[in-house]
Scaffold this motif. Structure first.
Motif, PDB file in Angstrom:
ATOM      1  N   PHE A 364      53.970 -35.398 -12.683  1.00  0.00           N
ATOM      2  CA  PHE A 364      53.394 -36.352 -11.743  1.00  0.00           C
ATOM      3  C   PHE A 364      53.751 -37.793 -12.136  1.00  0.00           C
ATOM      4  N   LEU A 365      55.044 -38.053 -12.101  1.00  0.00           N
ATOM      5  CA  LEU A 365      55.583 -39.351 -12.503  1.00  0.00           C
ATOM      6  C   LEU A 365      55.456 -40.371 -11.370  1.00  0.00           C
ATOM      7  N   VAL A 366      55.089 -41.603 -11.732  1.00  0.00           N
ATOM      8  CA  VAL A 366      55.036 -42.725 -10.795  1.00  0.00           C
ATOM      9  C   VAL A 366      55.870 -43.864 -11.381  1.00  0.00           C
ATOM     10  N   VAL A 367      56.759 -44.409 -10.580  1.00  0.00           N
ATOM     11  CA  VAL A 367      57.567 -45.557 -10.995  1.00  0.00           C
ATOM     12  C   VAL A 367      57.294 -46.708 -10.042  1.00  0.00           C
ATOM     13  N   GLU A 368      56.949 -47.863 -10.595  1.00  0.00           N
ATOM     14  CA  GLU A 368      56.727 -49.067  -9.795  1.00  0.00           C
ATOM     15  C   GLU A 368      57.733 -50.121 -10.223  1.00  0.00           C
ATOM     16  N   GLU A 369      58.594 -50.494  -9.312  1.00  0.00           N
ATOM     17  CA  GLU A 369      59.644 -51.477  -9.569  1.00  0.00           C
ATOM     18  C   GLU A 369      59.376 -52.723  -8.737  1.00  0.00           C
ATOM     19  N   PRO A 370      58.770 -53.777  -9.332  1.00  0.00           N
ATOM     20  CA  PRO A 370      58.510 -55.017  -8.578  1.00  0.00           C
ATOM     21  C   PRO A 370      59.825 -55.751  -8.304  1.00  0.00           C
ATOM     22  N   LEU A 371      59.825 -56.545  -7.253  1.00  0.00           N
ATOM     23  CA  LEU A 371      61.011 -57.310  -6.880  1.00  0.00           C
ATOM     24  C   LEU A 371      60.703 -58.800  -6.946  1.00  0.00           C
ATOM     25  N   ALA A 372      61.714 -59.567  -7.324  1.00  0.00           N
ATOM     26  CA  ALA A 372      61.555 -61.023  -7.339  1.00  0.00           C
ATOM     27  C   ALA A 372      61.389 -61.549  -5.917  1.00  0.00           C
ATOM     28  N   ALA A 373      60.768 -62.718  -5.787  1.00  0.00           N
ATOM     29  CA  ALA A 373      60.477 -63.266  -4.459  1.00  0.00           C
ATOM     30  C   ALA A 373      61.743 -63.602  -3.683  1.00  0.00           C
ATOM     31  N   GLY A 374      62.859 -63.843  -4.364  1.00  0.00           N
ATOM     32  CA  GLY A 374      64.063 -64.264  -3.662  1.00  0.00           C
ATOM     33  C   GLY A 374      64.983 -63.143  -3.247  1.00  0.00           C
ATOM     34  N   VAL A 375      64.557 -61.893  -3.356  1.00  0.00           N
ATOM     35  CA  VAL A 375      65.420 -60.767  -2.992  1.00  0.00           C
ATOM     36  C   VAL A 375      64.635 -59.780  -2.130  1.00  0.00           C
ATOM     37  N   GLU A 376      65.366 -58.891  -1.477  1.00  0.00           N
ATOM     38  CA  GLU A 376      64.731 -57.814  -0.721  1.00  0.00           C
ATOM     39  C   GLU A 376      65.564 -56.547  -0.918  1.00  0.00           C
ATOM     40  N   PRO A 377      64.942 -55.372  -0.903  1.00  0.00           N
ATOM     41  CA  PRO A 377      65.685 -54.138  -1.149  1.00  0.00           C
ATOM     42  C   PRO A 377      66.443 -53.680   0.094  1.00  0.00           C
ATOM     43  N   VAL A 378      67.534 -52.952  -0.124  1.00  0.00           N
ATOM     44  CA  VAL A 378      68.267 -52.320   0.968  1.00  0.00           C
ATOM     45  C   VAL A 378      67.694 -50.921   1.151  1.00  0.00           C
ATOM     46  N   ASN A 379      67.126 -50.671   2.304  1.00  0.00           N
ATOM     47  CA  ASN A 379      66.493 -49.388   2.593  1.00  0.00           C
ATOM     48  C   ASN A 379      67.450 -48.531   3.408  1.00  0.00           C
ATOM     49  N   PHE A 380      67.980 -47.470   2.790  1.00  0.00           N
ATOM     50  CA  PHE A 380      68.954 -46.611   3.468  1.00  0.00           C
ATOM     51  C   PHE A 380      68.313 -45.737   4.541  1.00  0.00           C
ATOM     52  N   ALA A 381      66.993 -45.754   4.635  1.00  0.00           N
ATOM     53  CA  ALA A 381      66.336 -45.018   5.721  1.00  0.00           C
ATOM     54  C   ALA A 381      66.555 -45.721   7.054  1.00  0.00           C
ATOM     55  N   LEU A 382      66.973 -46.993   6.975  1.00  0.00           N
ATOM     56  CA  LEU A 382      67.259 -47.774   8.172  1.00  0.00           C
ATOM     57  C   LEU A 382      68.769 -47.981   8.275  1.00  0.00           C
ATOM     58  N   GLN A 383      69.345 -47.765   9.440  1.00  0.00           N
ATOM     59  CA  GLN A 383      70.790 -47.893   9.616  1.00  0.00           C
ATOM     60  C   GLN A 383      71.157 -49.353   9.903  1.00  0.00           C
ATOM     61  N   THR A 384      71.171 -50.142   8.831  1.00  0.00           N
ATOM     62  CA  THR A 384      71.556 -51.544   8.921  1.00  0.00           C
ATOM     63  C   THR A 384      73.040 -51.673   8.590  1.00  0.00           C
ATOM     64  N   SER A 385      73.508 -52.901   8.547  1.00  0.00           N
ATOM     65  CA  SER A 385      74.920 -53.137   8.227  1.00  0.00           C
ATOM     66  C   SER A 385      75.250 -52.742   6.799  1.00  0.00           C
ATOM     67  N   ARG A 386      74.213 -52.598   5.942  1.00  0.00           N
ATOM     68  CA  ARG A 386      74.419 -52.234   4.537  1.00  0.00           C
ATOM     69  C   ARG A 386      74.300 -50.736   4.303  1.00  0.00           C
ATOM     70  N   TRP A 387      74.172 -49.959   5.373  1.00  0.00           N
ATOM     71  CA  TRP A 387      73.939 -48.519   5.225  1.00  0.00           C
ATOM     72  C   TRP A 387      75.091 -47.830   4.496  1.00  0.00           C
ATOM     73  N   GLY A 388      76.316 -48.330   4.646  1.00  0.00           N
ATOM     74  CA  GLY A 388      77.475 -47.713   4.021  1.00  0.00           C
ATOM     75  C   GLY A 388      77.523 -47.857   2.515  1.00  0.00           C
ATOM     76  N   LEU A 389      76.645 -48.683   1.925  1.00  0.00           N
ATOM     77  CA  LEU A 389      76.630 -48.859   0.472  1.00  0.00           C
ATOM     78  C   LEU A 389      76.250 -47.572  -0.265  1.00  0.00           C
ATOM     79  N   GLN A 390      75.683 -46.607   0.458  1.00  0.00           N
ATOM     80  CA  GLN A 390      75.300 -45.342  -0.195  1.00  0.00           C
ATOM     81  C   GLN A 390      76.487 -44.699  -0.900  1.00  0.00           C
TER      82      GLN A 390
END
Length: 467
Positions: A364-390
């Motif tokens: 039952f592992l939990v990982v919490e990765e906070p992000l700095a205020a000046g960045v945002e994560p790329v979510n591959f669940a959404l087909q954005t222009s960055r989707w090909g980075l997978q």
């Protein structure tokens, strides 16, 4: 059957001890019909006798007799068969089996006779010379028998000392695991938890003051597993271990009078036995530089206490903490060149790699990765222009993603959840878009077991500069 008077362990109609007794009695009648003329048992009426099954049935009958069932006739017939067949090297029935199997069978047979009150000490010497080479279950059975003979005490103590190196400590709990046993067809159902329970039961009988006995019992009662299959043998071993401990545990009848002092200052006097928890909260700023804490029991039965420190730091550390889990971060540009977060460029995308090492399997592992205020994560669940980075996700170590049951990508943090992760090295890769110029701070990432939070790991804080 084993807990004839512990009705709370059962549900519905089975809370009635008379019904439970009747169910066991009906099963014993079935066994009497299926026992062959020599005293053995087979898995199917048309199949050959199984020595392993016969000995397991004998152990069940011994427990049934202690619970008040009439099984003497069945046991006598089986006991004679064990003496005349399973302990003989020239027995025709055992010629098809190799020596390793026959040794397991003999030790099992000697153990059954030991529980029947007819030990065969003259035969123990055949196995004491290679005791440490045997599988874990055979060792446990042999030690339980040898412990009752004075001449074997040095060997028993040497074995107990060796177990300290084999028991795996995990937070406040301990487990014992012999992978060879779990994969051995002779010991079907002997999981790590079953082995832990059998060792705990042995320590209760042989050395009840062993320092690792209580962590072993804690491991049995606190385990939270997502396994879909748990054998009945595992359940039986755990219940027998807890039943054995119940016999040696002194029930608390008299109120415990204890005094708790810190540097001669009394914190708590009389402890009320009707209250399970009497917390003492001390703000961190009130703690002295040198602290001498004393807990003295003046009278009463058994005093159990749990001591924990909960506090928050004024600022994050520059380095990570390792308590069973090691966690680090790495940053790369899209060409795979390593970069530091102090050299981020506005409008660029970077790859972040979280490196994990689990000193033991994680539940039952939990990982919490906070992000700095000046960045945002790329979510591959959404087909954005960055989707090909997978397609650029390559790992030098096994990926943690193979074990994840759930993941969440939020604006301020990433959350990962896994029911079980084996021991070893792992990686998890994600991408970030740099959206704002300035100086920011990334708080430490943390990985921990949800139900054993004392097992955790963190990274250090990191300064982010976006040009």
């Amino acid at each position: 059957m084993l807990f004839a008077h512990e009705d709370f362990l059962f549900e519905d109609d089975y809370r009635d001890p008379v019904k439970r007794f009747g169910v066991v009695a009906t099963f014993i009648k079935r066994l009497s019909r299926e026992q062959n003329y020599r005293g053995g048992f087979a898995f199917w009426s048309s199949s050959l006798e199984s020595p392993t099954l016969t000995l397991m049935v004998a152990e069940f009958l011994i427990e049934a007799r202690e619970a008040g069932h009439e099984v003497d006739a069945l046991l006598e017939k089986t006991k004679g068969h064990i003496l005349n067949t399973y302990l003989r090297d020239d027995a025709y029935d055992l010629r098809e089996f190799n020596k390793e199997y026959r040794d397991k069978l003999k030790i099992h047979a000697l153990y059954v006779l030991h529980k029947l009150g007819q030990p065969q000490p003259s035969r123990y010497g055949d196995f004491r010379h290679n005791l440490f080479e045997k599988d874990k279950v055979s060792q446990l059975r042999l030690i339980e028998m040898l412990a009752e003979d004075e001449q074997y005490q040095p060997l028993v103590q040497a074995w107990l000392k060796e177990q300290n190196n084999l028991i795996r400590l995990k937070g406040e709990t301990a487990v014992v695991d012999d992978p060879k046993v779990a994969l051995d067809g002779y010991y079907f159902g002997y999981s790590s938890r079953a082995q832990t329970a059998r060792l705990a039961r042995l320590l209760i009988n042989v050395e009840p003051s062993h320092p690792l006995l209580f962590p072993l019992l804690m491991g049995l009662t606190q385990e939270k597993s997502n396994r879909q299959y748990i054998s009945s043998l595992e359940t039986l071993e755990v219940l027998q271990a807890l039943k054995a401990y119940q016999k040696v545990l002194v029930a608390g009848r008299e109120p415990v009078i204890a005094t708790i002092r810190m540097n001669d200052r009394e914190l708590l006097g009389r402890i009320d036995p009707k209250k399970n928890n009497q917390p003492i909260e001390l703000p961190l700023k009130t703690l002295p530089d040198r602290m001498n804490l004393q807990i003295v029991k003046d009278s009463g039965d058994v005093l159990f206490y749990d001591m924990k420190f909960h506090y928050a730091l004024k600022e994050f550390r520059d380095w990570g903490l390792e308590q069973g889990i090691t966690l680090t971060r790495e940053y790369f540009d899209l060409k795979g060149i390593a970069v530091t977060p102090k050299d981020f460029l506005h409008g660029k995308t970077y790859k972040v790699v979280l490196n994990f090492f689990f000193a033991d399997e994680a539940d039952f592992l939990v990982v919490e990765e906070p992000l700095a205020a000046g960045v945002e994560p790329v979510n591959f669940a959404l087909q954005t222009s960055r989707w090909g980075l997978q397609r650029q996700v390559t790992n030098t170590q096994p990926t943690l993603g193979a074990y994840l049951d759930h993941r969440e990508f939020r604006d301020k943090k990433i959350l990962l959840f896994a029911g079980f992760v084996p021991r070893g090295f792992y990686e998890f890769t994600y991408f970030i878009n740099v959206t704002n110029r300035g100086q920011f701070m990334t708080p430490p990432a943390k990985a921990m077991e949800m139900y054993s939070p004392e097992i955790f790991g963190t990274t250090g804080k990191e300064e982010v500069r976006v040009k």
